[in-house]
Write an enzyme that holds these catalytic residues in place. Structure first.
Site, PDB file in Angstrom:
ATOM      1  CG  HIS A   1      -1.844   1.083   1.364  1.00  0.00           C
ATOM      2  ND1 HIS A   1      -1.752   2.044   2.335  1.00  0.00           N
ATOM      3  CD2 HIS A   1      -2.930   1.405   0.616  1.00  0.00           C
ATOM      4  CE1 HIS A   1      -2.754   2.900   2.201  1.00  0.00           C
ATOM      5  NE2 HIS A   1      -3.477   2.539   1.161  1.00  0.00           N
TER       6      HIS A   1
ATOM      7  CD  GLU B   1      -2.560   1.969  -3.396  1.00  0.00           C
ATOM      8  OE1 GLU B   1      -1.936   2.184  -2.340  1.00  0.00           O
ATOM      9  OE2 GLU B   1      -3.748   2.268  -3.550  1.00  0.00           O
TER      10      GLU B   1
ATOM     11  CG  ASP C   1      -2.954   6.117  -3.885  1.00  0.00           C
ATOM     12  OD1 ASP C   1      -3.903   5.360  -4.160  1.00  0.00           O
ATOM     13  OD2 ASP C   1      -2.374   6.100  -2.787  1.00  0.00           O
TER      14      ASP C   1
ATOM     15  CG  HIS D   1      -3.429   8.967  -0.442  1.00  0.00           C
ATOM     16  ND1 HIS D   1      -4.152   9.874   0.312  1.00  0.00           N
ATOM     17  CD2 HIS D   1      -4.218   7.868  -0.560  1.00  0.00           C
ATOM     18  CE1 HIS D   1      -5.311   9.339   0.641  1.00  0.00           C
ATOM     19  NE2 HIS D   1      -5.385   8.130   0.124  1.00  0.00           N
TER      20      HIS D   1
ATOM     21  CD  GLU E   1      -7.310   4.750  -5.206  1.00  0.00           C
ATOM     22  OE1 GLU E   1      -6.479   4.264  -4.414  1.00  0.00           O
ATOM     23  OE2 GLU E   1      -8.298   5.407  -4.853  1.00  0.00           O
TER      24      GLU E   1
HETATM   25  O1  G3P Z   1      -6.583   1.718  -2.843  1.00  0.00           O
HETATM   26  C1  G3P Z   1      -6.852   0.949  -1.724  1.00  0.00           C
HETATM   27  C2  G3P Z   1      -6.687   1.860  -0.589  1.00  0.00           C
HETATM   28  O2  G3P Z   1      -5.435   2.435  -0.782  1.00  0.00           O
HETATM   29  C3  G3P Z   1      -7.768   2.891  -0.603  1.00  0.00           C
HETATM   30  O3  G3P Z   1      -7.525   3.868   0.291  1.00  0.00           O
HETATM   31  O4  G3P Z   1      -7.178   6.206   0.633  1.00  0.00           O
HETATM   32  O5  G3P Z   1      -5.267   4.659   0.895  1.00  0.00           O
HETATM   33  O6  G3P Z   1      -6.138   5.206  -1.363  1.00  0.00           O
HETATM   34  P1  G3P Z   1      -6.472   5.032   0.095  1.00  0.00           P
HETATM   35 CA    CA Z   2      -5.051   3.756  -2.858  1.00  0.00          CA
END
Ligand code: G3P
Ligand code: CA
Length: 311
Positions: free
Chosen positions: A36, A63, A65, A78, A156
């Site tokens: 994450h 991941e 963002d 993020h 994302e």
């Molecule tokens: O994308 C999964 C999780 O990361 C969603 O929450 O706010 O950390 O992007 P966030």
């Molecule tokens: Ca995310």
């Protein structure tokens, strides 16, 4: 004969779906580890160092963002604003906007108000620990260059509607970047599978309309669950997604969500597991992940601590 022909065609279609579209974790019935924001418990989130650690710690996917700069470049961050994870307030003290949040006015420095060259001047590491001073915000291309061949990528689309109002098409930018890197089709690079996620159903639908065949995961926010947490919601999600990504909290109240999702051949990927915020029912984050993955049957987990993923 006709019945046999119909059965054979049905089986071939099903096998084709599994091979081409279903997320790897569902098809192989194994649990998938997504780092994450990288291994973000140990290095600044969305830094190349966090991505490096994630891979070293065995992440299946890293991941990213995504946000968009003023000059239309996808960067890995993020927040839609820069002030939490960079020193933008020191470097560009006058470039803020004032917004009202819950009745209070706050200064924000939107990513979309800065060019990539300006964002590259920022220190994105000191906020986390002084030893990371000088860390830069990576572009999506830099993230791909670093991760490709070593793990999967899991971008994302963040706030695509906000960027749409500014004249940017995040879906188009994302697909163009994936295509440029030969990652726009399922199985294109076996060492670097790609799964796209979003809280925005319209953004995922737009990806499908644009011809994207990559696995899509629909994130579900506990603060805006709508009607998604139901068998009917899963049927609806299946129209545009291959998996759901609910907050783990949903399963405490509705453990049947996994069953409903699997009935629609949707994988279940939970967020977010962190050693710094383990529910008091569990001894540690490993035990917490084990509960949701093995006892409740989820397929995959986003964690800040890839090294603590249950083996
Ligand atoms: O994308 C999964 C999780 O990361 C969603 O929450 O706010 O950390 O992007 P966030
Ligand atoms: Ca995310």
């Amino acid at each position: 004969m006709l019945r046999f022909f119909a059965f054979t065609c049905g089986m071939l279609l099903f096998i084709g779906w599994f091979g081409a579209v279903a997320p790897a974790q569902y098809a192989k019935n194994r649990k998938t580890l997504i780092a994450h924001r990288g291994a973000s418990a140990y290095a600044p989130e969305h830094s190349i160092e966090a991505y490096r650690l994630a891979i070293e710690q065995g992440a299946d996917f890293v991941e990213q963002d995504l946000q968009i700069t003023k000059d239309g470049v996808l960067v890995c961050l993020h927040d839609t604003t820069l002030e939490r994870t960079t020193n933008v307030a020191e470097v560009f003290p006058d470039r803020f906007k004032t917004v009202e949040i819950k009745g209070e006015s706050k200064k924000v420095w939107n990513v979309a108000d800065f060019t990539l060259a300006e964002i590259k001047q920022l220190d994105a590491g000191s906020w986390f620990d002084k030893k990371f001073a000088g860390t830069k915000v990576p572009t999506f291309q830099e993230a791909i260059d670093f991760v490709k061949g070593k793990a999967g990528i899991y971008p994302e689309t963040k706030e695509p509607e906000f960027y749409g109002r500014l004249g940017f098409d995040m879906v188009k930018l994302l697909m163009a970047e994936l295509k440029k890197n030969g990652l726009d089709r399922p199985g294109a690079n076996p060492k670097t599978p790609v799964i796209i996620q979003s809280f925005s159903a319209p953004s995922l639908r737009a990806l499908r309309r644009a011809g994207c065949r990559l696995p899509l995961v629909f994130l579900i926010d506990p603060e805006a669950p709508g009607d998604w947490i139901s068998p009917k919601g899963m049927k609806e999600a299946r129209k545009f997604a291959d998996g759901i990504g609910p907050s783990k909290k949903f399963l405490d109240v509705t453990p049947d969500l996994v069953k409903w999702a699997h009935a629609e051949k949707l994988s279940v990927t939970l967020y977010t597991f962190r050693s710094r915020s383990v529910d008091r029912r569990f001894a540690d984050v490993t035990a917490e992940m084990r509960h949701y993955l093995l006892e409740l049957g989820a397929d995959a987990a986003f964690t800040d601590n890839p090294d603590k993923f249950p083996k």
